[in-house]
Design an enzyme around this catalytic site. Sequence first.
Site, mmCIF file in Angstrom:
data_model
loop_
_atom_site.group_PDB
_atom_site.id
_atom_site.type_symbol
_atom_site.label_atom_id
_atom_site.label_comp_id
_atom_site.label_asym_id
_atom_site.label_seq_id
_atom_site.Cartn_x
_atom_site.Cartn_y
_atom_site.Cartn_z
ATOM 1 N N CYS A 104 0.872 -1.179 0.000
ATOM 2 C CA CYS A 104 0.000 0.000 0.000
ATOM 3 C C CYS A 104 0.903 1.221 0.000
ATOM 4 C CB CYS A 104 -0.921 0.036 1.212
ATOM 5 S SG CYS A 104 -1.890 1.568 1.301
ATOM 6 N N MET A 314 -4.604 5.113 -5.451
ATOM 7 C CA MET A 314 -3.732 4.303 -4.610
ATOM 8 C C MET A 314 -2.294 4.769 -4.809
ATOM 9 S SD MET A 314 -6.261 2.710 -6.396
ATOM 10 C CE MET A 314 -5.663 1.487 -7.551
#
Length: 394
Positions: A104, A314
């Site tokens: 992430c 993201m």
Amino acid sequence: MPYGPQLKIPATYMRGGTSKGVFFKLDDLPDAARQPGEARDKLLLRVIGSPDPYEKQIDGMGAATSSTSKTVILSKSESPEHDVDYLFGQVAIDKPFVDWSGNCGNLSAAVGPFAITHGLVDPGRIPENGVVEVRIWQVNIQKTIVSRVPMANGEVQETGDFELDGVTFPAAEIPVAFMDPADGEGAIFPTGNLIDDLEVPGVGTLKATMINAGIPTVFINAADIGYAGTELQEAINGDSQALSMFETIRAHGAVRMGLIKHVDEAANRQHTPKVAFVAPPAGYTASSGKMIDACDVDLLVRALSMGKLHHAMMGTAAVAIASAAAIKGTLVNAAAGGVERDAVTFGHPSGSLRVGAQASLVDGRWQIDKAVMSRSARVLMEGTVRVPSDTLNQ
């Protein structure tokens, strides 16, 4: 039957970039969850509140989006070249599944502040005031991340005037550099091509750039699937046929990239690859009401995460965007004007983001030396998270 008291586990709830997650020190987890496996997955699922057939995660720390259904486990690194080992788990919302297949990028910005605060960085390297460079080993993809964390009066500086589209309030800026960000040991372009013809049953044959940088990502042209690239979440997330189409594209892209052998396996690899669609610059109104002018961005990008259009972008996909934009001949570079560049500003549903990337051609193969972007991070809550005592035994 008797019911025991809940387990109390030290944890910190943090925002990093446009994501939120529950952060743990490895040594604070119950013994059975300190190793990869079923016990760890059960614990994290229960912490977040999954699987939840209502898709609300009411009985956990998740907030029912891919951006907020996340967990992080950190430990002091055994490598002298790194300060901290960072393991990321993307928790499915309605399924009993934790995806460990990727990083992430947004929460990467929160790793440095957590590591400093929790004694995972050598105190001798931390200035009273200034910036400390935190060297992070990203365990999922086996890559280095370098985070530059501001310090003020001996503590991590969290407040500031850095604004990030997708985050309501300003905070302190944290530059994050992803070094050699190809996911794992694979090639940047797994198929060997900058553009492929991707056959997708029920959709057709699409031009696609499939890149493995930051996170494996399948890029397609917005116009080829009937979109303009200015869409906001409700235009896609409320359309079940559109979501099904994107998942089919993602599954077939995963096969072509060598991530899975058969499209049926995509259901158990939800975090990767991502699928995104690109378009040349155009003006639009972001989800916040902010006007994005065509002259302020190089291209438009919309990306899906865990089956839904992401509300912003993201962090790892931003790395993929910048990497592909740096290489002439990709769909991303073409949408951005087809010129050589080492940075790109792209429009996303919440606004815009600038990301830099350095690409080089070595022995006939492209590589990304590093990608850099600025994020921010903040502790939202810290203390203990509670889960039923029988969680690990269920």
